[in-house]
Design a protein around this motif. Structure first.
Motif, mmCIF file in Angstrom:
data_model
loop_
_atom_site.group_PDB
_atom_site.id
_atom_site.type_symbol
_atom_site.label_atom_id
_atom_site.label_comp_id
_atom_site.label_asym_id
_atom_site.label_seq_id
_atom_site.Cartn_x
_atom_site.Cartn_y
_atom_site.Cartn_z
ATOM 1 N N PRO A 285 26.708 116.830 36.952
ATOM 2 C CA PRO A 285 26.754 118.233 37.382
ATOM 3 C C PRO A 285 27.675 119.092 36.515
ATOM 4 N N ALA A 286 28.742 118.499 35.984
ATOM 5 C CA ALA A 286 29.677 119.289 35.177
ATOM 6 C C ALA A 286 29.005 119.771 33.900
ATOM 7 N N THR A 287 28.354 118.864 33.163
ATOM 8 C CA THR A 287 27.698 119.286 31.924
ATOM 9 C C THR A 287 26.514 120.193 32.219
ATOM 10 N N SER A 288 25.853 120.008 33.346
ATOM 11 C CA SER A 288 24.748 120.907 33.709
ATOM 12 C C SER A 288 25.249 122.331 33.930
ATOM 13 N N LEU A 289 26.360 122.460 34.664
ATOM 14 C CA LEU A 289 26.910 123.792 34.899
ATOM 15 C C LEU A 289 27.441 124.412 33.606
ATOM 16 N N MET A 290 27.998 123.591 32.746
ATOM 17 C CA MET A 290 28.447 124.113 31.465
ATOM 18 C C MET A 290 27.259 124.619 30.638
ATOM 19 N N TRP A 291 26.149 123.910 30.730
ATOM 20 C CA TRP A 291 24.938 124.393 30.064
ATOM 21 C C TRP A 291 24.498 125.727 30.668
ATOM 22 N N GLY A 292 24.614 125.861 31.975
ATOM 23 C CA GLY A 292 24.295 127.129 32.619
ATOM 24 C C GLY A 292 25.191 128.254 32.132
ATOM 25 N N LEU A 293 26.488 127.966 31.965
ATOM 26 C CA LEU A 293 27.407 128.978 31.452
ATOM 27 C C LEU A 293 27.093 129.333 29.998
ATOM 28 N N TYR A 294 26.668 128.347 29.239
ATOM 29 C CA TYR A 294 26.243 128.599 27.864
ATOM 30 C C TYR A 294 25.011 129.508 27.845
ATOM 31 N N LEU A 295 24.040 129.234 28.733
ATOM 32 C CA LEU A 295 22.857 130.092 28.808
ATOM 33 C C LEU A 295 23.240 131.509 29.214
ATOM 34 N N HIS A 296 24.226 131.616 30.096
ATOM 35 C CA HIS A 296 24.701 132.935 30.510
ATOM 36 C C HIS A 296 25.275 133.694 29.311
ATOM 37 N N SER A 297 26.020 132.985 28.443
ATOM 38 C CA SER A 297 26.556 133.639 27.250
ATOM 39 C C SER A 297 25.432 134.091 26.332
ATOM 40 N N ARG A 298 24.395 133.280 26.219
ATOM 41 C CA ARG A 298 23.237 133.678 25.413
ATOM 42 C C ARG A 298 22.573 134.919 25.994
ATOM 43 N N LEU A 299 22.527 135.000 27.302
ATOM 44 C CA LEU A 299 21.936 136.156 27.966
ATOM 45 C C LEU A 299 22.707 137.429 27.617
ATOM 46 N N LEU A 300 24.047 137.348 27.679
ATOM 47 C CA LEU A 300 24.860 138.525 27.390
ATOM 48 C C LEU A 300 24.795 138.907 25.917
ATOM 49 N N GLN A 326 20.169 122.738 41.649
ATOM 50 C CA GLN A 326 20.047 121.288 41.488
ATOM 51 C C GLN A 326 21.381 120.573 41.692
ATOM 52 N N VAL A 327 22.470 121.197 41.259
ATOM 53 C CA VAL A 327 23.762 120.500 41.313
ATOM 54 C C VAL A 327 24.551 120.780 42.594
ATOM 55 N N LEU A 328 24.156 121.767 43.379
ATOM 56 C CA LEU A 328 24.939 122.139 44.553
ATOM 57 C C LEU A 328 25.277 120.958 45.473
ATOM 58 N N PRO A 329 24.349 120.033 45.730
ATOM 59 C CA PRO A 329 24.711 118.925 46.634
ATOM 60 C C PRO A 329 25.792 118.001 46.075
ATOM 61 N N ASP A 330 26.063 118.051 44.769
ATOM 62 C CA ASP A 330 26.966 117.080 44.149
ATOM 63 C C ASP A 330 28.329 117.645 43.790
ATOM 64 N N ILE A 331 28.610 118.896 44.120
ATOM 65 C CA ILE A 331 29.863 119.501 43.655
ATOM 66 C C ILE A 331 30.782 119.931 44.788
ATOM 67 N N ALA A 332 30.474 119.525 46.007
ATOM 68 C CA ALA A 332 31.232 120.010 47.161
ATOM 69 C C ALA A 332 32.704 119.619 47.120
ATOM 70 N N GLU A 333 33.042 118.545 46.381
ATOM 71 C CA GLU A 333 34.424 118.088 46.332
ATOM 72 C C GLU A 333 35.150 118.553 45.076
ATOM 73 N N ASN A 334 34.500 119.373 44.273
ATOM 74 C CA ASN A 334 35.120 119.790 43.018
ATOM 75 C C ASN A 334 35.231 121.311 42.963
ATOM 76 N N PRO A 335 36.428 121.855 43.184
ATOM 77 C CA PRO A 335 36.567 123.313 43.291
ATOM 78 C C PRO A 335 36.234 124.064 42.004
ATOM 79 N N ILE A 336 36.595 123.512 40.851
ATOM 80 C CA ILE A 336 36.320 124.206 39.589
ATOM 81 C C ILE A 336 34.813 124.329 39.373
#
Length: 530
Positions: A285-300, A326-336
């Motif tokens: 989930p961490a690398t997936s969210l980082m990929w999402g943040l990367y896509l967000h940078s591409r969007l901007l 997709q990752v929401l069920p796996d990140i409930a214990e990780n605040p960052i």
């Protein structure tokens, strides 16, 4: 020279590439001179024969005769201002060779390096050091190419924690222990990457070299692996233990990109690194969210460069949205990670503001990730129309941010945008002045969006405005809309934030410089027709 090794009035940097005599200009040593310095300082007060010194400089391009050693020693003495008749550094042992007679002056200064290659062990037991030295020199060069400007890669073979210079490790972000072992024609290498302050082992590598050319190739391969390991530590190293002052995930990625890339588009340059990480761990989930943040940078950035069509922007938003759910069920214990998911849900602009707020509030309530939570909660409040609450949250974050840090800059940009959206131009200008004291270059970046609509542009804004053509001006308006105003629920907030930049652009290029999507979002700014 911070973190250097001092002999008399000369201070050498830890890798002996440079030296300074008192406060005078810096000296730079050739490869042969540096090899001699390393050989001498590793064996102080021991006679070094000409053959031993020849072996030390083998492979550096110098001649291999006794006469060349004498010539190099004389040249080095002249550079160091160390006369042969009254030496303070290099003495002649007639009939035998030369000896380093100086003792280091201890210093409590911190060693200042992004990464130190050292300590290096096993060199003294090698019959020939040529391949080992070529490997070390190549590795330093390869790592230097893979790090950002201003990040020092030091080769300090005798460096030890707290030894030699007496310097603690606090000024070293990472270190690499290197050991050599020779077996016939083959050279075995062990390299251990450590976190500088804690000395925790982050990665370990084993290589086998059989030719000098192999040493060059393998150093490049190892440098790539080290870059990946350092990137992983900078971005994901402490995600499970969020401290009150820890950065949001997108800023960790931003800082890692700046440290490990030389181009201005360092953030985008990390796309390849992320793609490789995702290929290795597609369900992480961490690398997936980082990929999402990367896509967000591409969007901007795509909005700023006009390289993305509306269909492409929609495609990126679709992919970001899919990743988060997709990752929401796996990140409930990780605040960052929860805060990263909240940011992405907010910035998709797909009506997920309530869920984003719930995730951010949950991360704040269940962890100590205060500063990161304040940053995203402020953005959520501003998007919902509560600009004063957003400013208050940013102020809480600023109390925790390290002075002069990129996080403080980030929060000040957010704070100034919130104040401008609320119509508090005086407050915004005061915030910007604080921002500019920390990062003067931000004045150029903020100049157009903070420009007054009915006034002559200030000099810094003219530097950006004057060279613009129509297409670039159109892209800038779209960029400011996407970065700052697109998500604001209240029309007056959108218009307050874009009023200055739109007025200046329309005055020069006409109303068609503003895209129809933006005009629909700010109907109060549409110029009269007829």
């Amino acid at each position: 020279m911070q973190g250097g090794v001092r002999y008399g009035e000369l201070t050498f940097d830890p890798s002996f590439l440079f030296a300074r005599h008192g406060a005078e200009d810096e000296l730079k040593f050739t490869r042969s001179e540096r090899a001699l310095l390393l050989a001498f300082t590793r064996h102080p007060r021991m006679v070094m024969t000409r053959n031993q010194l020849l072996d030390a400089i083998a492979g550096t391009g110098s001649d291999t005769t006794d006469r060349s050693i004498d010539f190099l020693i004389n040249r080095l003495r002249a550079k160091l201002r160390d006369p042969a008749r009254a030496p303070a550094l290099i003495a002649t042992q007639y009939g035998e060779g030369y000896v380093w007679i100086a003792d280091p002056v201890r210093s409590d200064a911190l060693i200042d390096a992004f990464l130190i290659i050292g300590p290096v062990s096993g060199l003294d037991r090698l019959e020939s050091k040529t391949m080992a030295r070529r490997f070390l020199s190549s590795l330093q060069e390869d790592l230097d190419r893979r790090t950002g400007v201003g990040r020092t890669i030091a080769l300090a073979e005798t460096w030890r924690l707290g030894a030699g210079t007496g310097a603690p490790a606090a000024g070293v972000q990472f270190s690499l222990d290197v050991s050599f072992y020779g077996a016939g024609e083959r050279l075995h290498v062990a390299a251990v990457l450590r976190d500088g302050p804690s000395r925790q082992i982050l990665a370990a590598y084993r290589l086998s070299l059989d030719t000098p050319d192999a040493a060059r190739v393998e150093s490049d391969v190892l440098a790539g692996r080290l870059q990946a390991a350092i990137w992983h530590q900078l971005t994901l190293g402490s995600l499970s233990r969020a401290a009150p002052t820890d950065l949001p995930l997108e800023l960790r990625m931003h800082d890692a990109a700046r440290m490990l890339a030389r181009s201005d588009d360092s953030w985008i340059a990390m796309g390849e690194q992320l793609a490789e990480a995702r290929a290795k761990q597609p369900d992480d989930p961490a690398t997936s969210l980082m990929w999402g943040l990367y896509l967000h940078s591409r969007l901007l950035l795509g909005a700023a460069s006009a390289h993305l069509t509306p269909e492409a922007r929609t495609g990126l938003q679709d992919e970001i949205e899919t990743i988060v759910f997709q990752v929401l069920p796996d990140i409930a214990e990780n605040p960052i990670l929860m805060l990263a998911a909240a940011k992405l849900l907010l910035f998709t602009g797909r009506g997920h503001e309530v869920l984003a707020e719930q995730l951010a509030e949950q991360a704040f309530a269940a962890s100590t990730a205060f500063a990161a939570a304040f940053a995203i909660l402020g953005q959520i409040r501003l998007a919902a129309g509560a600009a004063e609450q957003a400013v208050d949250l940013y102020d809480h974050g600023l109390e925790l941010a390290e002075a002069g840090s990129q996080f403080e800059v980030y929060l000040l940009v957010l704070r100034s945008a919130a104040q401008l959206a609320a119509g508090d131009r005086d407050g915004m200008e005061a915030t910007c002045e604080r921002l500019y004291r920390i990062q003067p270059g931000a004045r150029l970046q903020m100049a157009l969006v903070t420009a007054r609509p009915d006034a002559t542009l200030p000099p810094e804004a003219l530097l950006i405005h004057a060279p613009l053509d129509f297409a670039r001006a159109q892209s800038l308006v779209m960029y400011f809309y996407y970065v700052f105003a697109r998500l604001y629920r209240r029309q007056e907030h959108r218009e307050n934030l874009l009023r200055g930049v739109i007025a200046q652009m329309v005055r020069r290029f006409g109303p068609t410089v503003v895209d129809e999507e933006v005009w629909r979002a700010v109907p109060g700014l549409v110029p009269p027709t007829g």
